[in-house]
Every structure is written in C-alpha cells, then in structure tokens.
Design an enzyme around this catalytic site. Structure first.
Site, PDB file in Angstrom:
ATOM      1  N   SER A 137       0.846  -1.194   0.000  1.00  0.00           N
ATOM      2  CA  SER A 137       0.000   0.000   0.000  1.00  0.00           C
ATOM      3  C   SER A 137       0.876   1.236   0.000  1.00  0.00           C
ATOM      4  O   SER A 137       2.036   1.194   0.455  1.00  0.00           O
ATOM      5  CB  SER A 137      -0.888   0.006   1.252  1.00  0.00           C
ATOM      6  OG  SER A 137      -1.533   1.253   1.439  1.00  0.00           O
ATOM      7  N   TYR A 150      -2.866  -1.297  10.122  1.00  0.00           N
ATOM      8  CA  TYR A 150      -2.878  -1.474   8.675  1.00  0.00           C
ATOM      9  C   TYR A 150      -1.579  -0.949   8.071  1.00  0.00           C
ATOM     10  O   TYR A 150      -0.932  -1.627   7.270  1.00  0.00           O
ATOM     11  CB  TYR A 150      -4.081  -0.752   8.069  1.00  0.00           C
ATOM     12  CG  TYR A 150      -4.207  -0.925   6.568  1.00  0.00           C
ATOM     13  CD1 TYR A 150      -4.917  -1.998   6.039  1.00  0.00           C
ATOM     14  CD2 TYR A 150      -3.617  -0.030   5.686  1.00  0.00           C
ATOM     15  CE1 TYR A 150      -5.034  -2.169   4.675  1.00  0.00           C
ATOM     16  CE2 TYR A 150      -3.724  -0.193   4.316  1.00  0.00           C
ATOM     17  CZ  TYR A 150      -4.436  -1.263   3.817  1.00  0.00           C
ATOM     18  OH  TYR A 150      -4.538  -1.435   2.461  1.00  0.00           O
TER      19      TYR A 150
END
Length: 257
Positions: A137, A150
C-alpha cells in the site's frame, strides 16, 4: 511476470481490486482461481465468469493449509499466487479497545500472506516460470494516523517482498509487489464513493498496462501512489503526512489505502 498463459490463484479475489484484476487477467488468457470465505459468492462468480473457486479463510491457518492443497491438487499448473485478502480498520490507541482490531488486521494482512506463501513456495519452485504478487500500500511509506496496524502490516509486506525476492533469486519464482493508492472499494466505510480515491476500473486498467509493459518490474506503482511512495526520497515526507492526515478519517483512508 508474463501477462498471459498462467494459472493464477487469488485468495481475496471475490471483490474489490482482487475481483477487478481477476476478470482482466482471465481476459488476457490466464486460468484464474479465486478464493474467499463465502461458498455462495464463489458459486455466483464461477457461474458469471467461469473462475475456478476455492473456499478459504486467510485468517485461519488450517483453512490456508487445506485450501492451498486443494488448489495445487485441482490446478497443478498454478504458477502465480496473489495473496490479496486484507482488512483495514480505524483504531484509537488511546483506549484499550483497539487491540482486537489490531490483532485481526495483523492476522489477516500479515500472517495470512506469510502462511499462503509458505504453503505455495515449494510448488511454485517446481513451475518453470512462477510469480508471487504481494499487495502492500501507499500507507507502507506514509502513515494514516487512524489505521496504525494497517500501515504497519503493509510496511511489513513491503519489506517481506524485498527480502523473499533475495531468497528466491536464482529460482524460477519472481516476487512482484503491487502498491495500491486509495481505490474506490469497500475496504473502509465510505471509500467506495470517495472522490479522493481512484476509481476501481481506472486503477485495475493501469495495473494491467504496467504488468504488460514492465514484465520485469519489482513494484507495480500507478502514478497516484508515487506521491506517497517517494515522499521520504523527495524530502517532503512531513508535508505529505500532514496532507494525508488533514482531512477527515474516511477521505484520508481513501487517499492512500
């Protein structure tokens, strides 16, 4: 990674980026097998798209072992693994209630891919041309404050990709890292409608174009994610962190999920 002629397993391929890539990869002449927790959803996707399907819960180590063995048995030509399944949750580390969410994120986003790769590495090395396509990400490189675990898991996936690429050098297995920006999916509430996120079809089309034009790439970076990916290199890391975290939680999550 060759863009066609593969047999590809995508756990987490029943929706969002995983499903968008599954349909496009199939259209390029690949056999695509998708994995997910819902048998009903998998049956519907098989009927609509002709995918192979396998029930798998990537938060459950026993399910990973069973499903991986099933994939290899039913689809022995499988040569591409895309551990796509992931979750993203807002956490408040000022209160003790964050821990359950943090543990769930780590289990799904980090232990899940590690266990999947472990289950497939020996088989992939038996194939003449194989790929592990990991999914990190933009938040691996610039943190969104409300999604601490995350961010951490995606940073770990980035370094895991870098590391196993070194270990698998000289084998038939290449390691490619997909680095998404914020994309209009249901990863977080409100993200699918966010104007700050890249439309899903636009993202998937750009990824496919990059895979085709850069078959030896180590990272697949669409233009939108480079603002985050190279913030520290450019020397504007603090400014990018400020921009990312200045908006409300959902808009910020959509900006670089």
């Amino acid at each position: 990674m060759n863009i066609s002629g593969n047999t590809i397993f995508i756990p987490g391929g029943t929706r969002g980026i995983g499903l968008a890539l599954a349909t496009r990869l199939q259209a390029k002449g690949n056999t695509v097998v998708v994995g997910g927790r819902s048998a009903a959803t998998l049956d519907a996707l098989a009927a609509e798209h002709g995918f192979g399907t396998v029930v798998i819960d990537t938060s459950d180590p026993d399910s990973i072992v069973k499903a991986s063995a099933e994939v290899i048995n039913r689809f022995p030509e499988v040569n591409v693994l895309v551990p796509m399944a992931g979750i993203m949750r807002a956490e408040n580390w000022n209160t003790p209630g964050f821990l359950a969410d943090a543990e769930a994120v780590v289990t799904t986003n980090l232990l899940g891919p590690i266990r999947l790769i472990a289950a497939f590495t020996e088989h992939l090395q038996s194939r003449p041309d194989a790929t592990i396509l990991t999914v990190s990400s933009g938040l691996a490189h610039v943190p969104l404050g409300v999604t601490a675990s995350y961010n951490a898991t995606k940073a770990a996936i980035h370094m895991l990709s870098e590391s196993i690429r070194l270990q698998l050098a000289g084998t038939s297995v290449s390691v490619v890292e997909l680095v998404p920006p914020g994309v209009q999916t249901d990863l977080m509430p409100g993200q699918a409608e966010s104007a700050h996120a890249l439309p899903l079809d636009e993202y998937a089309d750009e990824v496919m174009a990059l895979l085709e034009s850069e078959p030896d790439a180590h990272e697949i970076q669409v233009e939108r994610v480079k603002f985050f990916r190279y913030a520290e290199v450019r020397g504007d890391y603090d400014q990018v962190v400020g921009i990312l975290n200045a908006t409300d939680r959902h808009a910020a999550a959509a900006a670089a999920s």
